[in-house]
Design an enzyme around this catalytic site. Structure first.
Site, PDB file in Angstrom:
ATOM      1  N   ASP A 174      -3.014  -3.813   6.535  1.00 51.71           N
ATOM      2  CA  ASP A 174      -3.128  -3.379   5.139  1.00 51.71           C
ATOM      3  C   ASP A 174      -3.353  -1.871   5.184  1.00 51.71           C
ATOM      4  O   ASP A 174      -4.477  -1.418   5.412  1.00 51.71           O
ATOM      5  CB  ASP A 174      -4.305  -4.094   4.457  1.00 51.71           C
ATOM      6  CG  ASP A 174      -4.414  -3.727   2.984  1.00 51.71           C
ATOM      7  OD1 ASP A 174      -3.369  -3.489   2.347  1.00 51.71           O
ATOM      8  OD2 ASP A 174      -5.545  -3.666   2.481  1.00 51.71           O
TER       9      ASP A 174
ATOM     10  N   GLU B 281       2.014  -4.184   4.833  1.00 48.86           N
ATOM     11  CA  GLU B 281       2.247  -4.267   3.388  1.00 48.86           C
ATOM     12  C   GLU B 281       3.244  -3.201   2.967  1.00 48.86           C
ATOM     13  O   GLU B 281       3.140  -2.038   3.352  1.00 48.86           O
ATOM     14  CB  GLU B 281       0.930  -4.089   2.616  1.00 48.86           C
ATOM     15  CG  GLU B 281       1.136  -4.286   1.115  1.00 48.86           C
ATOM     16  CD  GLU B 281      -0.166  -4.297   0.333  1.00 48.86           C
ATOM     17  OE1 GLU B 281      -1.010  -5.163   0.592  1.00 48.86           O
ATOM     18  OE2 GLU B 281      -0.319  -3.425  -0.539  1.00 48.86           O
TER      19      GLU B 281
ATOM     20  N   ASP C  38      -9.953  -5.015   2.624  1.00 46.06           N
ATOM     21  CA  ASP C  38      -8.803  -4.570   3.413  1.00 46.06           C
ATOM     22  C   ASP C  38      -8.591  -5.479   4.629  1.00 46.06           C
ATOM     23  O   ASP C  38      -7.467  -5.749   5.036  1.00 46.06           O
ATOM     24  CB  ASP C  38      -9.000  -3.129   3.882  1.00 46.06           C
ATOM     25  CG  ASP C  38      -9.516  -2.240   2.767  1.00 46.06           C
ATOM     26  OD1 ASP C  38      -8.707  -1.543   2.156  1.00 46.06           O
ATOM     27  OD2 ASP C  38     -10.733  -2.288   2.500  1.00 46.06           O
TER      28      ASP C  38
END
Lengths: 170, 170
Positions: free
Chosen positions: B7, B68, B141
């Site tokens: 992330d 991501e 996260d």
């Protein structure tokens, strides 16, 4: 003082190297473009770009690197690629302990032409004139990279402090 | 199949490693966060992030990396840092010849919760349940990185083709 300027991009990343001291006409050392195939995956493109930039840093041994500061106000798809390309350039320079400075397009235009709103053609004309070239370097990315490097040279001592704040701490 | 999810972020970059096969409950291998100091220059931050991600790749030896996909529709300042952090992660993985897949937040939410519009809490709850943990990993996260890795595992063979198209050609 030898400066390597980077106009970041995934398809064409402009690289321009100039040498000089503040207030004196800078001299062209080398200029070119690192390209990556648009149909390749993002991983492959970033690695190819990294290899290309590493080769320039190794061959030219600059004392500082100037990279265009990326804003997200432009085309969404393009700006992501530009931001990723700039990250590769900044990381490659900082990994070698080189000071990295970011300049906005307006700062570069103002340094080279006297106006932060000058168009691309005017910037190319002034790059050609300042470096006493027979013609503007092409493509535009190469000329823009030279403008960045010249801007960095001319902003001189103030720029060194900015570089320290922005990425030259290593 | 061991997947490392990322992330991306400059201040906190979530890392989550899971192992499993499509259709079976995945197992947690490791989870954590790579942090860089917000007051450091961008060059230093990207190099520190690169070193942190390299250490994770070296220690965990994943067979694939899921990152991501960043969009620029969010906060302008944040999205640039996120795009640059994602570039560091993608480049580090691709440099090792690992397949890199990008998943949008909606794809991850849909894979984990059944809805592409699930909120962060719902995603964290499902990550906790799927991996049979006592509590949701923190910070968010870290939990989001695990969700990315699980999403990658579950999308299975289709994902392998996507990875090939997106960044796994090396």
């Amino acid at each position: 003082m030898r400066v390597l300027g980077v106009d970041p991009g995934l398809t064409r990343c402009g690289i321009g190297v100039v040498e000089g001291v503040p207030g004196r006409p800078p001299v062209l050392v080398a200029v070119g473009v690192v390209r990556t195939p648009p149909d390749a995956g993002i991983g492959e493109r970033l690695v190819l770009l990294e290899q290309g930039i590493e080769a320039w840093l190794e061959a030219q041994q600059p004392e500082a690197v100037a990279v265009e500061r990326v804003f997200s106000q432009h085309n969404v798809r393009t700006v992501m690629g530009t931001a990723q390309a700039s990250a590769v350039a900044i990381t490659a320079a900082a990994r070698r302990g080189l000071p990295v400075a970011l300049h906005t397009p307006s700062e570069v235009k103002a340094a080279i032409t006297g106006s932060g709103r000058a168009d691309k053609e005017q910037v190319a004309t002034m790059v050609t004139r300042v470096l006493r070239l027979a013609a503007a370097p092409t493509p535009a990315d190469a000329s823009d990279a030279l403008a960045l490097a010249i801007c960095h040279l001319w902003r001189g001592p103030a720029q060194a402090r900015l570089a320290a704040a922005l990425g030259g701490r290593r």
